[in-house]
Design a protein around this motif. Structure first.
Motif, mmCIF file in Angstrom:
data_model
loop_
_atom_site.group_PDB
_atom_site.id
_atom_site.type_symbol
_atom_site.label_atom_id
_atom_site.label_comp_id
_atom_site.label_asym_id
_atom_site.label_seq_id
_atom_site.Cartn_x
_atom_site.Cartn_y
_atom_site.Cartn_z
ATOM 1 N N GLY A 1 0.825 -1.198 0.000
ATOM 2 C CA GLY A 1 0.000 0.000 0.000
ATOM 3 C C GLY A 1 0.860 1.249 0.000
ATOM 4 N N PRO A 2 0.245 2.424 0.004
ATOM 5 C CA PRO A 2 1.007 3.672 0.092
ATOM 6 C C PRO A 2 1.768 3.734 1.413
ATOM 7 C CG PRO A 2 -1.261 4.080 -0.593
ATOM 8 C CD PRO A 2 -1.210 2.668 -0.127
ATOM 9 N N PRO B 1 0.590 13.328 -2.210
ATOM 10 C CA PRO B 1 1.646 13.665 -1.241
ATOM 11 C C PRO B 1 1.185 13.409 0.191
ATOM 12 C CG PRO B 1 1.319 15.448 -2.826
ATOM 13 C CD PRO B 1 0.189 14.486 -3.015
ATOM 14 N N GLY B 2 2.133 13.087 1.060
ATOM 15 C CA GLY B 2 1.818 12.814 2.449
ATOM 16 C C GLY B 2 1.452 11.361 2.670
ATOM 17 N N CYS B 3 0.516 10.856 1.871
ATOM 18 C CA CYS B 3 0.119 9.451 1.981
ATOM 19 C C CYS B 3 1.063 8.538 1.217
ATOM 20 C CB CYS B 3 -1.300 9.262 1.447
ATOM 21 S SG CYS B 3 -2.564 10.155 2.365
ATOM 22 N N ASP B 4 1.546 9.008 0.084
ATOM 23 C CA ASP B 4 2.343 8.185 -0.822
ATOM 24 C C ASP B 4 3.619 8.933 -1.200
ATOM 25 O OD1 ASP B 4 3.382 6.624 -2.859
ATOM 26 O OD2 ASP B 4 1.461 6.288 -3.830
ATOM 27 N N PRO B 5 4.803 8.376 -0.927
ATOM 28 C CA PRO B 5 6.047 9.064 -1.271
ATOM 29 C C PRO B 5 6.157 9.447 -2.738
ATOM 30 C CG PRO B 5 6.518 7.299 0.262
ATOM 31 C CD PRO B 5 5.065 7.161 -0.111
ATOM 32 N N SER B 6 5.539 8.671 -3.634
ATOM 33 C CA SER B 6 5.572 9.050 -5.049
ATOM 34 C C SER B 6 5.014 10.457 -5.246
ATOM 35 C CB SER B 6 4.772 8.048 -5.883
ATOM 36 O OG SER B 6 4.698 8.452 -7.231
ATOM 37 N N GLY B 7 3.955 10.782 -4.526
ATOM 38 C CA GLY B 7 3.399 12.131 -4.601
ATOM 39 C C GLY B 7 4.342 13.166 -4.032
ATOM 40 N N GLY C 1 -4.041 7.959 -2.019
ATOM 41 C CA GLY C 1 -4.602 8.694 -0.882
ATOM 42 C C GLY C 1 -5.621 7.870 -0.113
ATOM 43 N N ARG C 2 -6.159 8.463 0.928
ATOM 44 C CA ARG C 2 -7.109 7.744 1.788
ATOM 45 C C ARG C 2 -8.416 7.422 1.056
ATOM 46 N NH1 ARG C 2 -4.261 11.122 5.000
ATOM 47 N NH2 ARG C 2 -3.295 10.147 6.831
ATOM 48 N N ALA C 3 -8.823 8.293 0.160
ATOM 49 C CA ALA C 3 -10.086 8.065 -0.544
ATOM 50 C C ALA C 3 -9.879 8.002 -2.054
ATOM 51 C CB ALA C 3 -11.074 9.175 -0.188
ATOM 52 N N SER C 4 -8.676 7.602 -2.458
ATOM 53 C CA SER C 4 -8.345 7.577 -3.879
ATOM 54 C C SER C 4 -8.980 6.387 -4.588
ATOM 55 C CB SER C 4 -6.825 7.491 -4.068
ATOM 56 O OG SER C 4 -6.187 8.654 -3.624
#
Length: 242
Positions: free
Chosen positions: A38-39, A115-121, A150-153
């Protein structure tokens, strides 16, 4: 005594390397490895909330270092590197355009991870900041749509690569993501994979956080030559610089 099952949380970008790597490790040692992908930012939050995890494989250093600082992790070790690239829908409009022309075209929808949730962002928006510093008229950060991670992606279906799936679902025209996916996408007739210049690149550093004594053997396997070979096969940059 070594536990019979190790619980690993790993960044989604590692799936193509870690599935065969962990299978091989299990065959060699008899130790089962359960991996949940996961992220990385959201995985760290799950660890902080109390989910069992013996080894955490993050696509950045920030999340392992936070676990180390809080006392949840015993050690943090770098094990691989990555870069970013640009995936574009191949059309008459985009077929011969360079990376800058594509990114600066407001008619083309631009997708990223969160960003924040996933380093790729995080890496992508660092890239955007460097490009915008030289080309102030290109408003990448405000134009980009944070589509995954993200959380709701949106949930990318199993076996799909986010950039290709999002473009083929007509949810975006461009996507900035990890360069190691180019290996799997380079022969796609409907996509273009473009390298991004070193000037703007972010060094994507992957780290392990070891949270139990039992994970030491797997940690050592990943950073040793045999584990690094699986990462190299999946087109990651490894510790030997290859």
């Amino acid at each position: 005594m070594m536990t019979t099952t190790l619980h690993v949380l790993a960044a989604g970008s590692l799936k193509r390397a870690f599935i065969p790597l962990c299978q091989h490790f299990s065959q060699q040692t008899g130790i089962l490895v359960h991996v949940d992908f996961g992220p990385a930012g959201l995985l760290r939050e799950r660890i902080e909330a109390g989910q069992r995890c013996d080894l955490f494989a993050s696509a950045n250093t920030r999340h392992p270092q936070m676990l180390l600082a809080s006392g949840r992790a015993q050690a943090a070790t770098t094990f691989a590197f990555n870069r970013l690239n640009l995936t574009a829908r191949k059309t008459a409009q985009t077929e011969n355009a360079d990376w800058l022309s594509l990114l600066s075209n407001p008619a083309l929808r631009l997708g990223t991870s969160t960003p924040g949730c996933d380093p790729s962002g995080d890496y992508t928006f660092e890239l955007f900041a460097r490009i915008e510093a030289q080309y102030p008229d290109i408003k990448l950060s405000t134009r980009a749509q944070q589509l995954v991670g993200g959380r709701a992606s949106l949930i990318v279906p199993a076996g799909e690569i986010a950039s290709a799936w999002l473009i083929r679902q007509n949810l975006t025209d461009l996507f900035v993501g990890y360069a190691h996916y180019a290996q799997a996408l380079e022969n796609s007739d409907d996509l273009r994979i473009l390298a991004l210049p070193d000037t703007y690149q972010t060094r994507c550093e992957y780290q392990l956080a070891r949270l139990s004594d039992e994970a030491h053997l797997l940690e050592q396997f990943i950073v040793a030559s045999e584990g690094q070979a699986f990462l190299r096969e999946a087109a990651f940059l490894t510790l030997d610089g290859k």
